[in-house]
Design an enzyme around this catalytic site. Sequence first.
Site, PDB file in Angstrom:
ATOM      1  N   GLU A 290     -10.394  10.429  12.811  1.00  0.00           N
ATOM      2  CA  GLU A 290      -9.628   9.222  13.148  1.00  0.00           C
ATOM      3  C   GLU A 290      -8.817   9.371  14.426  1.00  0.00           C
ATOM      4  O   GLU A 290      -7.932  10.238  14.522  1.00  0.00           O
ATOM      5  CB  GLU A 290      -8.690   8.854  11.993  1.00  0.00           C
TER       6      GLU A 290
ATOM      7  N   LYS B 122     -12.487  14.455   0.151  1.00  0.00           N
ATOM      8  CA  LYS B 122     -11.877  14.756   1.445  1.00  0.00           C
ATOM      9  C   LYS B 122     -11.527  16.232   1.581  1.00  0.00           C
ATOM     10  O   LYS B 122     -11.665  16.817   2.662  1.00  0.00           O
ATOM     11  CB  LYS B 122     -10.640  13.876   1.641  1.00  0.00           C
TER      12      LYS B 122
ATOM     13  N   GLU C 181     -11.773  10.587  -4.674  1.00  0.00           N
ATOM     14  CA  GLU C 181     -11.763  10.438  -3.218  1.00  0.00           C
ATOM     15  C   GLU C 181     -11.027  11.590  -2.551  1.00  0.00           C
ATOM     16  O   GLU C 181     -11.489  12.144  -1.550  1.00  0.00           O
ATOM     17  CB  GLU C 181     -11.121   9.108  -2.822  1.00  0.00           C
TER      18      GLU C 181
ATOM     19  N   LYS D  65       0.847  -1.196   0.000  1.00  0.00           N
ATOM     20  CA  LYS D  65       0.000   0.000   0.000  1.00  0.00           C
ATOM     21  C   LYS D  65       0.876   1.236   0.000  1.00  0.00           C
ATOM     22  O   LYS D  65       1.922   1.287   0.658  1.00  0.00           O
ATOM     23  CB  LYS D  65      -0.908   0.017   1.240  1.00  0.00           C
TER      24      LYS D  65
ATOM     25  N   GLU E 156      -7.442  -2.782   1.775  1.00  0.00           N
ATOM     26  CA  GLU E 156      -6.767  -1.575   2.246  1.00  0.00           C
ATOM     27  C   GLU E 156      -6.863  -1.456   3.768  1.00  0.00           C
ATOM     28  O   GLU E 156      -5.897  -1.108   4.456  1.00  0.00           O
ATOM     29  CB  GLU E 156      -7.384  -0.342   1.571  1.00  0.00           C
TER      30      GLU E 156
END
Length: 385
Positions: A187, A371, A367, A136, A231
């Site tokens: 997060e 964001k 994406e 990744k 992911e």
Amino acid sequence: MLIHATHAPAAQPSSLADFRPGDSLFASQDRVYHGRGALLRAQATGGVARRAAELLAEAADQLAAPVLLGLLPFDPARPTQLLVPEARYRMAAPGEQPPACPARILRHQEHPSGDDYEHGVREALRRMGGDPTLRKVVLARTLRIGLEQPADIRRILGRLWSRNTNGYTYAIPLGVGGDYFLGASPELLVRRQGRRITLHPLAGTAARHPDPTADARQARALLDSPKDLREHAVVIEAIEAALRPLCRVLDIPARPSLTATARLWHLGTPISGELADQTIGALDLALALHPTPAVCGLPATAARRAIADIEPFERGYFAGAVGWCDTAGDGAWSVAIRCAHAAGRDLTLYAGAGIVPGSIPAQERIETGNKLRTILDALDLDHTL
């Protein structure tokens, strides 16, 4: 660099209307730290936990219960910002902020451009194809905005916080000409309360939809997406490897669940544990975990190399960590995302996406655009990305 203040006023209730230039903020569901000024401030490029402990010990001579606010950079070679506020205030979350006239944009620049970002995604995929150990790579882009008037930090924070009451709203002064690093992260990197630790890593994203039926359909599709589940699994594996040696108990659910923000759905896994050694503090844990594969990639060294080769800008504090700790070692640190560097009339917004085998460049660009909308919405700006 170490800056001293001369006194520490008693804490009082406050509101965002009381937020002044140079103040700091870290707001979560369970507590809010509104800091006034700087009793002590330092930058550290090594020995960050030791330097933070020294500042807290020195502040304890003047404050009954000092708290340190910190901002970790993505690159550990860059300076960490450490701040013990001169005074600390309680603050309630603001209600929904009314819309206002949008700030007028004089100039804007996507860096890299959308096309160049997609090219970077293809390059990351090529590298993963040639190196199966590279699982990744998180690639980011920026949007640089020049406004007619200086950014209204209080208003931005009010709109971010009112739409992110379950997350972490923050504003840390950078000590350079009134600059701020601010944002609203969904997060939690790590929270420590005594021996107990909690985390909520996020990886895997889908856009929200204004129609409830379509929105629920997109959420279900995210939960079933093989690409997003891969992911997410990479992130959880790395976090477990870092925490197992430190914990006598570690509880990790077998499957992720959904976490919602105003704009996005995320896959998230709530993790809890009990430390084997209570001398390990919240900042120690944040440093041990940062950067997770959610903002860097896996393995970290190879992912960092790819990021350095592909991204045409320095991340600074984007994808770092922001939070607090106290003299007991307790604290909470969130991942520094959904953010901007505000410098007077100029703002630099940041957003990234996790690239894994199967990623589609155009979708990853979209994406990142979704964001970036977190800060754009707070500015009442409608910019197509």
